[in-house]
Every structure is written in C-alpha cells, then in structure tokens.
Design an enzyme around this catalytic site. Structure first.
Site, PDB file in Angstrom:
ATOM      1  N   GLY A 151     -24.290 -47.292 -94.254  1.00  0.00           N
ATOM      2  CA  GLY A 151     -25.237 -47.661 -95.308  1.00  0.00           C
ATOM      3  C   GLY A 151     -25.531 -49.147 -95.280  1.00  0.00           C
ATOM      4  O   GLY A 151     -25.843 -49.729 -94.242  1.00  0.00           O
ATOM      5  N   GLY A 152     -25.449 -49.772 -96.468  1.00  0.00           N
ATOM      6  CA  GLY A 152     -25.750 -51.192 -96.589  1.00  0.00           C
ATOM      7  C   GLY A 152     -24.875 -52.064 -95.712  1.00  0.00           C
ATOM      8  O   GLY A 152     -25.260 -53.179 -95.348  1.00  0.00           O
TER       9      GLY A 152
ATOM     10  N   GLY B 245     -47.820 -62.327 -64.802  1.00  0.00           N
ATOM     11  CA  GLY B 245     -47.510 -62.697 -66.185  1.00  0.00           C
ATOM     12  C   GLY B 245     -46.044 -63.045 -66.344  1.00  0.00           C
ATOM     13  O   GLY B 245     -45.683 -63.918 -67.142  1.00  0.00           O
ATOM     14  N   ALA B 246     -45.201 -62.380 -65.547  1.00  0.00           N
ATOM     15  CA  ALA B 246     -43.765 -62.637 -65.673  1.00  0.00           C
ATOM     16  C   ALA B 246     -43.428 -64.063 -65.222  1.00  0.00           C
ATOM     17  O   ALA B 246     -42.520 -64.699 -65.760  1.00  0.00           O
ATOM     18  CB  ALA B 246     -42.974 -61.610 -64.875  1.00  0.00           C
TER      19      ALA B 246
HETATM   20  C1  HXC Z   1     -16.712 -45.650-102.804  1.00  0.00           C
HETATM   21  C2  HXC Z   1     -15.778 -44.981-100.826  1.00  0.00           C
HETATM   22  C3  HXC Z   1     -17.015 -45.199-100.138  1.00  0.00           C
HETATM   23  C4  HXC Z   1     -18.116 -45.655-100.918  1.00  0.00           C
HETATM   24  C5  HXC Z   1     -15.565 -44.503 -98.728  1.00  0.00           C
HETATM   25  N1  HXC Z   1     -14.924 -44.553 -99.905  1.00  0.00           N
HETATM   26  N2  HXC Z   1     -16.840 -44.884 -98.849  1.00  0.00           N
HETATM   27  N3  HXC Z   1     -15.646 -45.221-102.136  1.00  0.00           N
HETATM   28  N4  HXC Z   1     -17.926 -45.885-102.237  1.00  0.00           N
HETATM   29  N5  HXC Z   1     -19.306 -45.909-100.366  1.00  0.00           N
HETATM   30  C6  HXC Z   1     -13.527 -44.225-100.193  1.00  0.00           C
HETATM   31  C7  HXC Z   1     -13.243 -42.765-100.053  1.00  0.00           C
HETATM   32  O1  HXC Z   1     -13.553 -42.088-101.243  1.00  0.00           O
HETATM   33  C8  HXC Z   1     -11.742 -42.778 -99.768  1.00  0.00           C
HETATM   34  O2  HXC Z   1     -11.073 -42.984-100.972  1.00  0.00           O
HETATM   35  C9  HXC Z   1     -11.566 -44.042 -98.951  1.00  0.00           C
HETATM   36  O3  HXC Z   1     -12.703 -44.838 -99.207  1.00  0.00           O
HETATM   37  C10 HXC Z   1     -11.486 -43.767 -97.472  1.00  0.00           C
HETATM   38  O4  HXC Z   1     -12.580 -42.958 -97.095  1.00  0.00           O
HETATM   39  P1  HXC Z   1     -12.419 -41.678 -96.182  1.00  0.00           P
HETATM   40  O5  HXC Z   1     -13.672 -40.894 -96.314  1.00  0.00           O
HETATM   41  O6  HXC Z   1     -11.147 -40.982 -96.495  1.00  0.00           O
HETATM   42  O7  HXC Z   1     -12.282 -42.333 -94.744  1.00  0.00           O
HETATM   43  P2  HXC Z   1     -12.863 -41.857 -93.346  1.00  0.00           P
HETATM   44  O8  HXC Z   1     -12.592 -40.402 -93.159  1.00  0.00           O
HETATM   45  O9  HXC Z   1     -12.344 -42.807 -92.355  1.00  0.00           O
HETATM   46  O10 HXC Z   1     -14.465 -42.010 -93.468  1.00  0.00           O
HETATM   47  C11 HXC Z   1     -15.006 -43.277 -93.681  1.00  0.00           C
HETATM   48  C12 HXC Z   1     -16.522 -43.154 -93.980  1.00  0.00           C
HETATM   49  C13 HXC Z   1     -16.709 -42.160 -95.166  1.00  0.00           C
HETATM   50  C14 HXC Z   1     -17.230 -42.630 -92.747  1.00  0.00           C
HETATM   51  C15 HXC Z   1     -17.023 -44.544 -94.300  1.00  0.00           C
HETATM   52  O11 HXC Z   1     -15.844 -42.538 -96.239  1.00  0.00           O
HETATM   53  C16 HXC Z   1     -18.105 -42.138 -95.668  1.00  0.00           C
HETATM   54  O12 HXC Z   1     -18.990 -41.475 -95.087  1.00  0.00           O
HETATM   55  N6  HXC Z   1     -18.355 -42.855 -96.769  1.00  0.00           N
HETATM   56  C17 HXC Z   1     -19.668 -42.906 -97.375  1.00  0.00           C
HETATM   57  C18 HXC Z   1     -20.557 -43.701 -96.516  1.00  0.00           C
HETATM   58  C19 HXC Z   1     -21.953 -43.833 -97.061  1.00  0.00           C
HETATM   59  O13 HXC Z   1     -22.742 -42.904 -97.068  1.00  0.00           O
HETATM   60  N7  HXC Z   1     -22.243 -45.026 -97.557  1.00  0.00           N
HETATM   61  C20 HXC Z   1     -23.559 -45.300 -98.030  1.00  0.00           C
HETATM   62  C21 HXC Z   1     -23.454 -45.805 -99.424  1.00  0.00           C
HETATM   63  S1  HXC Z   1     -25.098 -46.164 -99.890  1.00  0.00           S
HETATM   64  P3  HXC Z   1      -9.708 -42.228-101.313  1.00  0.00           P
HETATM   65  O14 HXC Z   1      -9.315 -42.786-102.607  1.00  0.00           O
HETATM   66  O15 HXC Z   1     -10.018 -40.769-101.333  1.00  0.00           O
HETATM   67  O16 HXC Z   1      -8.793 -42.590-100.184  1.00  0.00           O
HETATM   68  C22 HXC Z   1     -25.414 -47.689 -99.276  1.00  0.00           C
HETATM   69  C23 HXC Z   1     -26.832 -48.089 -99.476  1.00  0.00           C
HETATM   70  C24 HXC Z   1     -27.047 -49.547 -99.381  1.00  0.00           C
HETATM   71  O17 HXC Z   1     -24.617 -48.360 -98.712  1.00  0.00           O
HETATM   72  C25 HXC Z   1     -28.444 -49.744 -98.919  1.00  0.00           C
HETATM   73  C26 HXC Z   1     -28.753 -51.138 -98.563  1.00  0.00           C
HETATM   74  C27 HXC Z   1     -29.896 -51.243 -97.596  1.00  0.00           C
END
Ligand code: HXC
Length: 515
Positions: free
Chosen positions: A171-172, A405-406
């Site tokens: 994401g971000g 051109g290059a």
């Molecule tokens: C809150 C989060 C989080 C998030 C992960 N965690 N991402 N908590 N906000 N965005 C937490 C999980 O709940 C978990 O907590 C711990 O971090 C570890 O994550 P896991 O999933 O167990 O780890 P892993 O299997 O290694 O996977 C990592 C990951 C996955 C691939 C990053 O967590 C994931 O897909 N997260 C979401 C990613 C995502 O879609 N982000 C986009 C957000 S929107 P616990 O307590 O259970 O251990 C964004 C938009 C911004 O960013 C736009 C700007 C242009």
C-alpha cells in the site's frame, strides 16, 4: 525513601526497556526465523558503531478509532547516526509492532527526522518493513502517509534520500520509497500496491508474492529496485557504500577519497579492447573498471535494462556518475527502459553536483513496433532532456559506434556537453553502413548484376568515409581523438579543469520533462 528524581530515573529506565522490546520476544523470534533482523539491529548495522542517537522513544501510538494497543515508539525507531563519520537521519520500521503499519504517531516521528535532515542538510535513510497505512486509524493513517509524501517531494534534489526495503511493503509503504533517489531491496522482501489476495479478488488471477512484487522482479523487470541484496546485512552494507559516494546535500560536493591510484596510470590493453569486426561485442565493464580509481565501481540498477550501465566511481578521488552503453547486451542499443534508467540517473547526479562521464558505443534506438508502441519517442526524449538540463561538468568518450539520434542523445557536444573525446575506433554517422548504403543506393543495388557484392562495396566505401572520428574532430564536435590507453588520465585532467564550471539556465518555475 525514594525521591521523585529517583522515581523518574527508574521509570525512564523501565520505559526505555519496554520500548526497546518492540512487539515482544515472541514476535522478535518470528522476525529472526524469517531471516530478518529487528528494527534496532538494523540501525546498529547501518550507522557507525555507537553513533546512533534515538528520538521519540517514548512517543506512544495514538490508538485509533478501532481499539488498538498503545505502544511506546509506535512501531518505528527514528534518530540520527554517522556513516563513515558523516551524519544521516533515519527511520527503521518495526514489523513486530502491528506489522510496522503507519499511523499518526508513527508518521509524526518519521516527519520529524525528515524535517531535521532537510534543515541540517544530511542524507535521509528509511528502513522499510510495513503493512502500509494502519487500518485501525482509518483516514488518519492515509493522511499520515500524505504528509510523508509531501516531504519526500520537497526534499528531492535537496538531500539524498535512500530506501531499504527489508520486509513486506504494501500500500502506501511503497510510494514513499518510490519517490526517494535509491531503493535497495532484500531478496525476501516484497513491494506491491495491492497484494496477491486483492489481485485474486479483483482480476481473478493467482499470483505469488515473488512474481507480483518480489525483489528479483523489481530488480529486473519493473526497475523499482536499484539494488537487490541477499540479506539484511548486505543491504545495510550497500547503503553505507552508496552514501560514501554522495554529498550530504545539494550545496556540497561528494567527499574526496584518495584510493592511491595514480591519475596518469595508463592501460595499454585498452588499445585492443574494441574488436576489429564492428559486429563483434566486448564488455564495457573492462573499460569502466580500468579507468576508475582502484577499479571500484558501484553499479546502479545492474539487472534492469542491462544494455546501459549507470553507476558511481571515483576518478582522481572525486565521485563521478557514469553512463555507458553496454555493447555486450542488445548491442548497446537505446530502448525505452535504458532511456528512462539513464535519464533518472543523470538527473540525480545533476541535482547533487556529481560530474557525468559518458562512454558511448550505441548503434541507435531500438527499432520496431514494441518500442514505438511503448513510447520510445517519449522515453528517448527523457534522456535527451536530462542531459541538456544538466549543468554539472560533463565529459563524453565515444569508444565505437555513435549513430544517428543516439549519437546526439548520448551527451554529444550539440547537447551542451563540455568536453567530447573519441577513440580512433569511433564511428560517427547518421546511421550504420548497411542501412545507409541500402537507402542511398537502393536503385543501383536493384540494378546491379551482383547486388550483394555491390552493397558490400558501398558499405566499405561508406565505412571508409564516415565510420571514423575524424570528420567530427575536423568540425570541432570532438575536442580530441585520444589513445585508448590514456583514457583515465585524459578524463581526470578534464574533470580537474572543469571543477570551476559555472553555468545557468533560464529562470523559470520548472521545465516540463516529457514524463
Ligand atoms: C494494521 C496491520 C497492517 C495494517 C499488517 N498488520 N498490516 N495492522 N494495519 N495495514 C498487522 C497484522 O494484523 C498482524 O497483527 C501483524 O501486523 C503481522 O501481519 P501478518 O499478516 O501476520 O504478517 P504477514 O503474514 O507477514 O503478512 C504481512 C502483510 C499482511 C503482507 C503486510 O499483513 C498484509 O497484507 N497487510 C495488509 C497490507 C495492505 O493491504 N496494506 C494497505 C493498507 S492501505 P497481529 O496482531 O495479528 O500479529 C494503504 C493505502 C495508502 O496503505 C495509500 C497511499 C497512496
């Protein structure tokens, strides 16, 4: 009885210990099992031993709309330290705390050190390991990213910004690194805007983490990763090495480093580097390593668009940015990716007062529908634009082919390059002998008794007339035709004389590079 002072000393000790624990021993051990270091272990390896000073260790998370545990430090370590004695500001995200996700407090900590870096004029390094915007903080988490993006843009061209991607970055978390100058990626890290689960839901495609956003993919295909490293330790070492080539900010020049390599060292083997057959290739790296101080060269984006080589070296102790065609890959042709790769590098060097040295062996732009449809006109123009815009000292050596051109685009005299040299093996013309003869003598070839022999004779004639550096030298488009063995010495002497270069460009808000 304890005095309040003693109470606070004890409390401070306890709070620091708590903060240093991050997500706790279990999560730290999970992180280690994945072959990754913790946020603090990484910082210790990045900066000189004992030089790290941490800020905001006691800042706790803002909680968020949804219930979230309040944690000291809020999943990111920030502060400053030195690299080879020079200060850098940095952050290091702690995946053991809510997946290193970015909420308001986390972002406030990063913003603080970014602002300090710009104010003080030091490089800024981000060690990224984050699940992106913290879901529990809703729109506040998105806004928090926005504030970082603004600072990335404002700091661009003012201080070098470096991102290390050391875990999943989603994401971000990917957009801030993408606006920094260099991205270093560990092999087991990922970068994607939307993860495999979202890809499956939206476009019904199964794809692995690696294929979607793995380090190798970003190093070879997307070009997002400038360096791909096998593990955290190598990644942090590379970041240190990179910093060592760069100035701390745009008002300074890069630090001089004497590698005790004589500036007048000649290399007679270079006289035989270019093969007599123009269709035979050779490796441009031989020339690059021969002319650099101590044969040291830090290649950037080494696996992406390998037909062009860009990177840093030192000549006479001074950092230079090198751009070179690579005849050993696709004959060194300029294509879309090569043009964009080199253009961005040229702009970085120009922003940070790093002189540019260009080694040319280019048969032209890559022909064909794939490249035209992909925008070779737009992308080739980026490189052209970047060179013209660059006011740092600029030197070109034409080693062999410089066609069409290059020839112009590769830092020619016509694009305001300061000093242009060529080897006696240089071929400078509108196009290669075959293409040119086929155009000029189309009718005669068709009418000839033996068209092949006729064409061969005309190609020989063309080569004799145009495929040399002497016509360009007569016109002053080259400043000299040099002996290959003297290349290092000639470039270093030229860098020395260009040190005082002063030049300006017309006053304007900014140009409009063909993005
Ligand atoms: C809150 C989060 C989080 C998030 C992960 N965690 N991402 N908590 N906000 N965005 C937490 C999980 O709940 C978990 O907590 C711990 O971090 C570890 O994550 P896991 O999933 O167990 O780890 P892993 O299997 O290694 O996977 C990592 C990951 C996955 C691939 C990053 O967590 C994931 O897909 N997260 C979401 C990613 C995502 O879609 N982000 C986009 C957000 S929107 P616990 O307590 O259970 O251990 C964004 C938009 C911004 O960013 C736009 C700007 C242009």
């Amino acid at each position: 009885m304890n005095s309040p002072l003693n109470d606070n000393l004890v409390k401070l000790e306890r709070l620091r210990e708590e903060a240093a624990l991050g997500g706790g021993p279990e999560r730290i051990s999970e992180q280690h099992k994945k072959g990754r270091l913790t946020a603090r272990e990484r910082v210790e390896l990045l900066v000189d031993e004992g030089s790290f000073e941490e800020f905001d260790i006691l800042k706790s998370s803002c909680g968020g709309t949804l219930a979230g545990s309040r944690r000291l430090g809020d999943g990111v370590v920030t502060g400053h330290g030195t690299i080879y004695g020079r200060e850098v500001f940095l952050f290091s995200q702690d995946f053991t705390v809510q997946g290193g996700s970015l909420g308001v407090a986390h972002s406030q900590k990063i913003i603080k050190v970014m602002d300090h870096a710009v104010r003080v004029g030091t490089p800024f390094i981000g060690l990224n390991d984050s699940g992106g915007a913290r879901i529990q903080e809703g729109v506040d988490g998105l806004g928090a990213y926005g504030e970082i993006f603004v600072r990335n843009v404002m700091a661009s061209g003012v201080i070098p910004q470096i991102s290390c991607i050391m875990g999943p970055c989603a994401g971000g978390a990917v957009y801030s690194p993408s606006m920094t100058d260099f991205t270093l990626m560990v092999e087991n890290a990922y970068m994607f805007v939307t993860g495999p689960n979202v890809v499956k839901t939206v476009i019904h495609q199964d794809i692995s983490f690696e294929d979607l956003g793995g380090a190798r993919m970003h190093g070879e295909k997307s070009g997002v990763a400038h360096f791909v490293l096998p593990n955290d330790i190598e990644c942090l070492r590379k970041a240190r090495r990179l910093i060592n080539y760069l100035p701390s900010n745009n008002k300074q020049t890069a630090p001089m480093l004497d590698l005790r390599d004589p500036i007048d060292r000649t290399d007679p083997t270079l006289d035989y580097l270019v093969p007599p057959n123009p269709n035979q290739t050779y490796d441009m790296n031989v020339l690059i390593h021969s002319i650099m101080d101590g044969a040291e060269f830090l290649e950037v984006q080494a696996q992406f668009a390998r037909n062009i080589i860009v990177g840093f070296g030192r000549m006479g102790g001074q950092t230079i940015g090198l751009v070179a065609n690579q005849p050993a890959v696709l004959a060194g042709v300029l294509d879309n990716n090569a043009s964009v790769k080199a253009a961005r590098f040229v702009r970085f060097c120009d922003s940070f007062n790093i002189p540019l040295v260009c080694l040319v062996d280019v048969p032209g732009f890559m022909p064909g529908p794939e490249q035209e449809h992909g925008g070779i006109i737009r992308h080739g123009a980026k490189l052209l634009y970047a060179f013209v815009e660059a006011t740092v000292p600029r030197i070109t050596v034409i080693v062999r082919k410089a066609y069409g051109g290059a020839y112009l685009v590769m830092n020619s005299k016509h694009l305001l390059c300061d000093i242009n040299y060529a080897w006696p093996t240089a071929e400078i013309a509108v196009m290669g002998p075959k293409g040119a003869s086929e155009v000029i003598y189309r009718r005669e070839i068709q009418a000839a008794e033996n068209p092949e022999a006729f064409l061969a004779a005309k190609m020989d004639e063309y080569r004799h007339t145009f495929a040399n550096p002497f016509l360009a030298a007569e016109r002053g488009y080259l400043d000299d035709v040099i002996f290959p063995r003297d290349t290092r010495h000639r470039i270093i002497r030229t860098l020395q004389v260009l040190e005082g270069k002063r030049t300006g460009r017309p006053e304007r808000k900014h140009g409009n590079i063909p993005l």
